[in-house]
Motif scaffolding. Structure first.
Motif, mmCIF file in Angstrom:
data_model
loop_
_atom_site.group_PDB
_atom_site.id
_atom_site.type_symbol
_atom_site.label_atom_id
_atom_site.label_comp_id
_atom_site.label_asym_id
_atom_site.label_seq_id
_atom_site.Cartn_x
_atom_site.Cartn_y
_atom_site.Cartn_z
ATOM 1 N N MET A 228 0.840 -1.188 0.000
ATOM 2 C CA MET A 228 0.000 0.000 0.000
ATOM 3 C C MET A 228 0.880 1.245 0.000
ATOM 4 O O MET A 228 1.849 1.336 0.736
ATOM 5 C CB MET A 228 -0.899 -0.021 1.232
ATOM 6 C CG MET A 228 -1.730 1.198 1.398
ATOM 7 S SD MET A 228 -3.016 0.936 2.602
ATOM 8 C CE MET A 228 -4.252 1.941 1.896
ATOM 9 N N ASP A 229 0.539 2.184 -0.833
ATOM 10 C CA ASP A 229 1.304 3.416 -0.919
ATOM 11 C C ASP A 229 0.941 4.339 0.235
ATOM 12 O O ASP A 229 -0.212 4.444 0.629
ATOM 13 C CB ASP A 229 1.005 4.133 -2.234
ATOM 14 C CG ASP A 229 1.600 3.419 -3.425
ATOM 15 O OD1 ASP A 229 2.539 2.629 -3.224
ATOM 16 O OD2 ASP A 229 1.126 3.640 -4.555
ATOM 17 N N ASN A 230 1.970 5.001 0.756
ATOM 18 C CA ASN A 230 1.781 5.982 1.810
ATOM 19 C C ASN A 230 2.239 7.334 1.280
ATOM 20 O O ASN A 230 3.406 7.499 0.912
ATOM 21 C CB ASN A 230 2.589 5.613 3.050
ATOM 22 C CG ASN A 230 2.031 4.391 3.725
ATOM 23 O OD1 ASN A 230 0.885 4.378 4.131
ATOM 24 N ND2 ASN A 230 2.832 3.343 3.827
ATOM 25 N N PHE A 231 1.319 8.286 1.260
ATOM 26 C CA PHE A 231 1.621 9.627 0.780
ATOM 27 C C PHE A 231 0.981 10.630 1.727
ATOM 28 O O PHE A 231 -0.177 10.494 2.113
ATOM 29 C CB PHE A 231 1.076 9.832 -0.635
ATOM 30 C CG PHE A 231 1.332 11.203 -1.163
ATOM 31 C CD1 PHE A 231 2.600 11.572 -1.559
ATOM 32 C CD2 PHE A 231 0.311 12.130 -1.252
ATOM 33 C CE1 PHE A 231 2.849 12.851 -2.033
ATOM 34 C CE2 PHE A 231 0.542 13.398 -1.726
ATOM 35 C CZ PHE A 231 1.823 13.757 -2.128
ATOM 36 N N TYR A 232 1.779 11.642 2.109
ATOM 37 C CA TYR A 232 1.264 12.672 3.007
ATOM 38 C C TYR A 232 2.025 13.964 2.738
ATOM 39 O O TYR A 232 3.246 13.959 2.572
ATOM 40 C CB TYR A 232 1.446 12.245 4.461
ATOM 41 C CG TYR A 232 0.883 13.220 5.455
ATOM 42 C CD1 TYR A 232 -0.475 13.385 5.606
ATOM 43 C CD2 TYR A 232 1.726 13.988 6.248
ATOM 44 C CE1 TYR A 232 -0.991 14.279 6.517
ATOM 45 C CE2 TYR A 232 1.222 14.885 7.166
ATOM 46 C CZ TYR A 232 -0.131 15.027 7.294
ATOM 47 O OH TYR A 232 -0.642 15.923 8.194
ATOM 48 N N GLU A 233 1.298 15.071 2.675
ATOM 49 C CA GLU A 233 1.917 16.387 2.524
ATOM 50 C C GLU A 233 1.523 17.259 3.708
ATOM 51 O O GLU A 233 0.371 17.246 4.127
ATOM 52 C CB GLU A 233 1.451 17.076 1.240
ATOM 53 C CG GLU A 233 2.036 16.532 -0.013
ATOM 54 C CD GLU A 233 1.577 17.300 -1.233
ATOM 55 O OE1 GLU A 233 2.300 17.264 -2.219
ATOM 56 O OE2 GLU A 233 0.491 17.912 -1.200
ATOM 57 N N GLN A 234 2.493 17.996 4.191
ATOM 58 C CA GLN A 234 2.239 18.926 5.289
ATOM 59 C C GLN A 234 2.801 20.288 4.904
ATOM 60 O O GLN A 234 3.985 20.412 4.591
ATOM 61 C CB GLN A 234 2.920 18.436 6.573
ATOM 62 C CG GLN A 234 2.782 19.410 7.717
ATOM 63 C CD GLN A 234 3.658 19.049 8.902
ATOM 64 O OE1 GLN A 234 4.258 17.999 8.951
ATOM 65 N NE2 GLN A 234 3.717 19.948 9.863
ATOM 66 N N LEU A 235 1.954 21.304 4.925
ATOM 67 C CA LEU A 235 2.370 22.666 4.642
ATOM 68 C C LEU A 235 2.620 23.366 5.970
ATOM 69 O O LEU A 235 1.730 23.430 6.819
ATOM 70 C CB LEU A 235 1.312 23.416 3.839
ATOM 71 C CG LEU A 235 1.649 24.853 3.482
ATOM 72 C CD1 LEU A 235 2.841 24.885 2.527
ATOM 73 C CD2 LEU A 235 0.457 25.537 2.863
ATOM 74 N N VAL A 236 3.821 23.872 6.144
ATOM 75 C CA VAL A 236 4.186 24.597 7.360
ATOM 76 C C VAL A 236 4.255 26.069 6.987
ATOM 77 O O VAL A 236 5.187 26.511 6.320
ATOM 78 C CB VAL A 236 5.542 24.121 7.921
ATOM 79 C CG1 VAL A 236 5.893 24.872 9.179
ATOM 80 C CG2 VAL A 236 5.510 22.631 8.169
ATOM 81 N N SER A 237 3.232 26.807 7.381
ATOM 82 C CA SER A 237 3.165 28.214 7.004
ATOM 83 C C SER A 237 3.055 29.076 8.242
ATOM 84 O O SER A 237 2.873 28.594 9.342
ATOM 85 C CB SER A 237 1.972 28.452 6.083
ATOM 86 O OG SER A 237 0.780 28.165 6.761
ATOM 87 N N LYS A 238 3.188 30.358 8.000
ATOM 88 C CA LYS A 238 2.962 31.313 9.080
ATOM 89 C C LYS A 238 2.160 32.466 8.518
ATOM 90 O O LYS A 238 2.097 32.660 7.304
ATOM 91 C CB LYS A 238 4.279 31.796 9.674
ATOM 92 C CG LYS A 238 5.125 32.634 8.748
ATOM 93 C CD LYS A 238 6.349 33.138 9.473
ATOM 94 C CE LYS A 238 7.079 34.180 8.636
ATOM 95 N NZ LYS A 238 8.192 34.747 9.337
ATOM 96 N N GLN A 239 1.570 33.214 9.377
ATOM 97 C CA GLN A 239 0.799 34.367 8.944
ATOM 98 C C GLN A 239 1.749 35.429 8.404
ATOM 99 O O GLN A 239 2.906 35.503 8.790
ATOM 100 C CB GLN A 239 0.004 34.945 10.122
ATOM 101 C CG GLN A 239 -1.024 34.009 10.687
ATOM 102 C CD GLN A 239 -2.126 33.715 9.689
ATOM 103 O OE1 GLN A 239 -2.513 34.563 8.903
ATOM 104 N NE2 GLN A 239 -2.617 32.490 9.700
ATOM 105 N N LYS A 240 1.245 36.241 7.503
ATOM 106 C CA LYS A 240 2.068 37.329 6.991
ATOM 107 C C LYS A 240 2.350 38.284 8.144
ATOM 108 O O LYS A 240 1.427 38.811 8.773
ATOM 109 C CB LYS A 240 1.349 38.051 5.863
ATOM 110 C CG LYS A 240 1.228 37.207 4.614
ATOM 111 C CD LYS A 240 0.525 37.945 3.507
ATOM 112 C CE LYS A 240 0.396 37.046 2.302
ATOM 113 N NZ LYS A 240 -0.360 37.673 1.225
ATOM 114 N N SER A 241 3.616 38.476 8.427
ATOM 115 C CA SER A 241 4.005 39.315 9.561
ATOM 116 C C SER A 241 3.753 40.782 9.238
ATOM 117 O O SER A 241 3.581 41.181 8.082
ATOM 118 C CB SER A 241 5.484 39.100 9.888
ATOM 119 O OG SER A 241 6.287 39.562 8.820
ATOM 120 N N SER A 242 3.764 41.593 10.284
ATOM 121 C CA SER A 242 3.565 43.020 10.067
ATOM 122 C C SER A 242 4.744 43.600 9.296
ATOM 123 O O SER A 242 4.564 44.538 8.510
ATOM 124 C CB SER A 242 3.378 43.737 11.404
ATOM 125 O OG SER A 242 4.485 43.507 12.245
ATOM 126 N N ALA A 243 5.939 43.058 9.479
ATOM 127 C CA ALA A 243 7.100 43.526 8.717
ATOM 128 C C ALA A 243 6.894 43.267 7.228
ATOM 129 O O ALA A 243 7.204 44.118 6.387
ATOM 130 C CB ALA A 243 8.367 42.836 9.205
#
Length: 163
Positions: A1-16
């Protein structure tokens, strides 16, 4: 069985980021308005170019992809441009553990090359992977979620130490 997983690690747009982005539009607009006054035009154009490139460094996301034991890590700049940074087999990892754990502190013969692949200012748990198999030796600092760790454990149970 194939195992596939994606995880996006993001952050909010900073004030800078928002300030530099607004500065880009302001200086670009001023440069267009001051085409007849060459010295002011040049200064505004230089500031617009500097803010254009500066804002790219302020909004970076990472994507971790797990495909049948292979881990791919991409860097995404401004949610537009993607670059593959790293690919390795989870079986080449000797240790995947929380950064502040005794497993990491007691690991002997740590690789000297350290890669930090997550956005700054994160509140997630940081894990360290000691990758010593394959072509290169390196330490990888990243922020996987529980599902990602479970898949790593499935392919290399002796190396994964959960918190």
């Amino acid at each position: 069985m194939d195992n596939f997983y994606e995880q996006l690690v993001s952050k909010q747009k900073s004030s800078a980021y928002k300030i530099v982005n607004a500065a880009f539009y302001i200086f670009a607009g001023l440069a267009l308005l001051t085409l007849s006054a060459i010295p002011i035009f040049v200064v505004c154009l230089l500031l617009a170019v500097a803010s254009f490139f500066g804002k790219k460094a302020l909004y970076v996301e990472f994507e971790y992809a797990f495909t049948n034991g292979d881990i791919d890590i991409d860097r995404i700049v401004e949610a537009k441009k993607r670059k593959r940074l790293l690919t390795f087999d989870v079986k080449n990892a000797e240790l995947i553990a929380p950064e502040d754990s005794s497993y990491v502190k007691d690991f002997s013969n740590k690789p000297s090359k350290m890669l930090t692949l997550f956005p700054g200012g994160t509140d997630r748990n940081v894990y360290v992977a000691m990758v010593t198999g394959g072509n290169e030796r390196f330490q990888l600092r990243f922020t996987p979620d529980e599902e990602f760790l479970n898949l790593c454990y499935k392919y290399n149970p002796r190396a994964v130490k959960k918190s």
